[in-house]
Each structure stands twice: as C-alpha cells, then as structure tokens.
Motif scaffolding. Structure first.
Motif, PDB file in Angstrom:
ATOM      1  N   VAL A  16       0.833  -1.201   0.000  1.00 20.58           N
ATOM      2  CA  VAL A  16       0.000   0.000   0.000  1.00 20.58           C
ATOM      3  C   VAL A  16       0.875   1.261   0.000  1.00 20.58           C
ATOM      4  N   LEU A  17       1.895   1.292   0.864  1.00 21.58           N
ATOM      5  CA  LEU A  17       2.797   2.450   0.893  1.00 21.58           C
ATOM      6  C   LEU A  17       3.537   2.613  -0.434  1.00 21.58           C
ATOM      7  N   GLY A  18       3.977   1.498  -1.012  1.00 13.01           N
ATOM      8  CA  GLY A  18       4.632   1.555  -2.313  1.00 13.01           C
ATOM      9  C   GLY A  18       3.708   2.129  -3.374  1.00 13.01           C
ATOM     10  N   THR A 117      12.804  26.393 -13.823  1.00 10.82           N
ATOM     11  CA  THR A 117      13.470  26.774 -12.584  1.00 10.82           C
ATOM     12  C   THR A 117      13.069  25.895 -11.406  1.00 10.82           C
ATOM     13  N   GLU A 118      12.149  24.973 -11.602  1.00 10.55           N
ATOM     14  CA  GLU A 118      11.807  24.039 -10.526  1.00 10.55           C
ATOM     15  C   GLU A 118      12.993  23.135 -10.213  1.00 10.55           C
ATOM     16  N   ASP A 119      13.976  23.150 -11.082  1.00  9.05           N
ATOM     17  CA  ASP A 119      15.282  22.541 -10.888  1.00  9.05           C
ATOM     18  C   ASP A 119      15.189  21.126 -10.332  1.00  9.05           C
ATOM     19  N   LEU A 120      15.716  20.895  -9.149  1.00  8.89           N
ATOM     20  CA  LEU A 120      15.789  19.525  -8.619  1.00  8.89           C
ATOM     21  C   LEU A 120      14.429  18.973  -8.218  1.00  8.89           C
ATOM     22  N   LEU A 121      13.418  19.826  -8.048  1.00 10.77           N
ATOM     23  CA  LEU A 121      12.072  19.331  -7.779  1.00 10.77           C
ATOM     24  C   LEU A 121      11.592  18.444  -8.927  1.00 10.77           C
ATOM     25  N   LEU A 122      12.117  18.683 -10.127  1.00  7.56           N
ATOM     26  CA  LEU A 122      11.763  17.846 -11.269  1.00  7.56           C
ATOM     27  C   LEU A 122      12.264  16.414 -11.107  1.00  7.56           C
ATOM     28  N   ARG A 123      13.232  16.174 -10.252  1.00 12.45           N
ATOM     29  CA  ARG A 123      13.762  14.830 -10.000  1.00 12.45           C
ATOM     30  C   ARG A 123      12.890  14.045  -9.011  1.00 12.45           C
ATOM     31  N   LEU A 124      12.154  14.755  -8.143  1.00 10.23           N
ATOM     32  CA  LEU A 124      11.394  14.112  -7.081  1.00 10.23           C
ATOM     33  C   LEU A 124      10.361  13.098  -7.577  1.00 10.23           C
ATOM     34  N   PRO A 125       9.573  13.375  -8.627  1.00 11.93           N
ATOM     35  CA  PRO A 125       8.618  12.353  -9.067  1.00 11.93           C
ATOM     36  C   PRO A 125       9.283  11.031  -9.439  1.00 11.93           C
ATOM     37  N   THR A 126      10.409  11.085 -10.130  1.00 12.37           N
ATOM     38  CA  THR A 126      11.111   9.852 -10.508  1.00 12.37           C
ATOM     39  C   THR A 126      11.579   9.103  -9.272  1.00 12.37           C
ATOM     40  N   PHE A 127      12.093   9.835  -8.287  1.00 10.64           N
ATOM     41  CA  PHE A 127      12.533   9.213  -7.038  1.00 10.64           C
ATOM     42  C   PHE A 127      11.351   8.541  -6.328  1.00 10.64           C
ATOM     43  N   LEU A 128      10.220   9.227  -6.220  1.00 10.78           N
ATOM     44  CA  LEU A 128       9.048   8.657  -5.550  1.00 10.78           C
ATOM     45  C   LEU A 128       8.537   7.422  -6.286  1.00 10.78           C
ATOM     46  N   ALA A 130      10.227   5.399  -8.294  1.00 14.37           N
ATOM     47  CA  ALA A 130      11.192   4.309  -8.134  1.00 14.37           C
ATOM     48  C   ALA A 130      11.114   3.711  -6.732  1.00 14.37           C
ATOM     49  N   ALA A 131      11.007   4.563  -5.713  1.00 16.35           N
ATOM     50  CA  ALA A 131      10.905   4.060  -4.333  1.00 16.35           C
ATOM     51  C   ALA A 131       9.648   3.218  -4.170  1.00 16.35           C
ATOM     52  N   GLY A 132       8.544   3.641  -4.767  1.00 15.91           N
ATOM     53  CA  GLY A 132       7.305   2.876  -4.689  1.00 15.91           C
ATOM     54  C   GLY A 132       7.421   1.524  -5.361  1.00 15.91           C
ATOM     55  N   MET A 135       9.644  -0.737  -3.246  1.00 19.31           N
ATOM     56  CA  MET A 135       8.950  -1.199  -2.056  1.00 19.31           C
ATOM     57  C   MET A 135       7.962  -2.321  -2.393  1.00 19.31           C
ATOM     58  N   ILE A 136       7.224  -2.167  -3.465  1.00 22.19           N
ATOM     59  CA  ILE A 136       6.264  -3.194  -3.884  1.00 22.19           C
ATOM     60  C   ILE A 136       6.995  -4.478  -4.273  1.00 22.19           C
ATOM     61  N   MET A 137       8.087  -4.354  -5.023  1.00 23.62           N
ATOM     62  CA  MET A 137       8.836  -5.543  -5.449  1.00 23.62           C
ATOM     63  C   MET A 137       9.409  -6.294  -4.250  1.00 23.62           C
ATOM     64  N   LEU A 138       9.949  -5.572  -3.276  1.00 22.25           N
ATOM     65  CA  LEU A 138      10.488  -6.225  -2.078  1.00 22.25           C
ATOM     66  C   LEU A 138       9.388  -6.911  -1.279  1.00 22.25           C
ATOM     67  N   ALA A 139       8.226  -6.282  -1.178  1.00 20.18           N
ATOM     68  CA  ALA A 139       7.113  -6.882  -0.455  1.00 20.18           C
ATOM     69  C   ALA A 139       6.634  -8.150  -1.150  1.00 20.18           C
ATOM     70  N   VAL A 140       6.512  -8.115  -2.461  1.00 23.81           N
ATOM     71  CA  VAL A 140       6.080  -9.292  -3.214  1.00 23.81           C
ATOM     72  C   VAL A 140       7.124 -10.408  -3.106  1.00 23.81           C
ATOM     73  N   ALA A 141       8.402 -10.041  -3.174  1.00 26.86           N
ATOM     74  CA  ALA A 141       9.467 -11.045  -3.026  1.00 26.86           C
ATOM     75  C   ALA A 141       9.412 -11.685  -1.645  1.00 26.86           C
ATOM     76  N   ARG A 142       9.171 -10.884  -0.635  1.00 30.96           N
ATOM     77  CA  ARG A 142       9.073 -11.423   0.732  1.00 30.96           C
ATOM     78  C   ARG A 142       7.870 -12.357   0.856  1.00 30.96           C
ATOM     79  N   LEU A 143       6.766 -11.957   0.272  1.00 37.20           N
ATOM     80  CA  LEU A 143       5.565 -12.785   0.301  1.00 37.20           C
ATOM     81  C   LEU A 143       5.792 -14.096  -0.446  1.00 37.20           C
ATOM     82  N   THR A 144       6.437 -14.027  -1.589  1.00 39.12           N
ATOM     83  CA  THR A 144       6.719 -15.223  -2.389  1.00 39.12           C
ATOM     84  C   THR A 144       7.679 -16.148  -1.654  1.00 39.12           C
ATOM     85  N   ARG A 145       8.696 -15.576  -1.033  1.00 30.66           N
ATOM     86  CA  ARG A 145       9.670 -16.374  -0.295  1.00 30.66           C
ATOM     87  C   ARG A 145       9.006 -17.079   0.885  1.00 30.66           C
ATOM     88  N   ARG A 146       8.114 -16.412   1.590  1.00 36.20           N
ATOM     89  CA  ARG A 146       7.390 -17.023   2.703  1.00 36.20           C
ATOM     90  C   ARG A 146       6.471 -18.132   2.221  1.00 36.20           C
TER      91      ARG A 146
END
Length: 154
Positions: A16-18, A117-128, A130-132, A135-146
């Motif tokens: 959900v967080l991802g 001029t939004e400069d580095l703020l333009l990088r934030l969506p890609t970071f969010l 990718a982090a999501g 997070m989802i891939m790690l959760a699914v991997a953990r679920l599959t491993r269990r």
C-alpha cells in the motif's frame, strides 16, 4: 481460519505504501508538467543567455543537465538555474535561450523544451516512483519467499 494472517500485514502495508509513493510521484509529475506548460503558454517571453551548463550523475544511468541562465525582465536582472526531466543537452555556454517567465514571479522561468526553474524538484517524481516500485517488489518477493517454505493451511 481465513487466508489472511498477521504475518502478511507488513507485506500488505508495504504494498500500500509503495502504491502511494508511486501514485504520489505520478501526481507530482503531472502537476509540475501542468505548471510548466502553463508558464510556457502564458508567461512573459524574454531572451536569456546561458552562462553555465552543468551535467551531473544521479545514479549509474541518470544524468541531469542544469543550465544557469541570465535574463532581464522589467528592468531587473535575473540569474536562475533551470533543469529538465529529460537528459537532452541542447544548450552551450553563451547560447541565447527563449524563456517564458511567470507573470507574478520573475524568478520562475521555463523553456519550450522543458527546462524550468523548478530545478531539482523535477527529480522528485522519478525518485518517488522508483521508491514505490522497489517497495512493492520487495514486499512481493518477501511474500513469495514465505509462501514457498510454509506448509499448506488446512
């Protein structure tokens, strides 16, 4: 007993967080694009001069180009940094650049090519996003491993 147990709750929370991180990245990207497109459409047009082009790495495969541009508007001189969400170097030091400047804030400028001029703020969506995804891939991997090591539930 239901098919859901308390051990899977952290995995569900992570998914959900991802999803929220990924969705937030998409929404922020759409909002930034709308603001920049609006500035290009209705902003005050002026010509600036590129005084510095800087390229730097954000990870192994992502390079960001940042322009420092000087321009005059309403008798005031401005020197601002502009970035693009695309890794496309179109400008060199000394090049003239057409800027579209916000009518209410002369420090906010953009080019038709997507530099803003939004400069580095333009990088934030890609970071969010990718982090999501991570997070989802790690959760699914953990679920599959269990799921492989546990005996079937009666």
């Amino acid at each position: 007993m239901s098919g859901f147990d308390g051990r899977r709750l952290p995995v569900v929370v992570a998914v959900v967080l991802g999803g929220l991180l990924f969705g937030g990245g998409l929404l922020l990207s759409a909002r930034l694009n709308t603001v920049i497109d609006e500035r290009v459409r209705v902003g005050v047009e002026t010509t600036g001069r590129v005084v510095h082009v800087e390229r730097y790495q954000l990870g192994r495969s992502t390079t960001v180009t940042r322009l420092t541009v000087e321009y005059a508007l309403n008798g005031a001189r401005h020197r601002e940094k502009l970035s693009s969400d695309l890794d496309d170097v179109r400008y060199r030091d000394g090049d003239a650049v057409i800027l579209h400047v916000d009518r209410t804030d002369a420090t906010k400028a953009a080019t038709a090519e997507g530099y803003a001029t939004e400069d580095l703020l333009l990088r934030l969506p890609t970071f969010l996003e990718a982090a999501g995804i991570i997070m989802i891939m790690l959760a699914v991997a953990r679920l599959t491993r269990r799921g492989r090591g546990s005996p079937p539930t009666p």
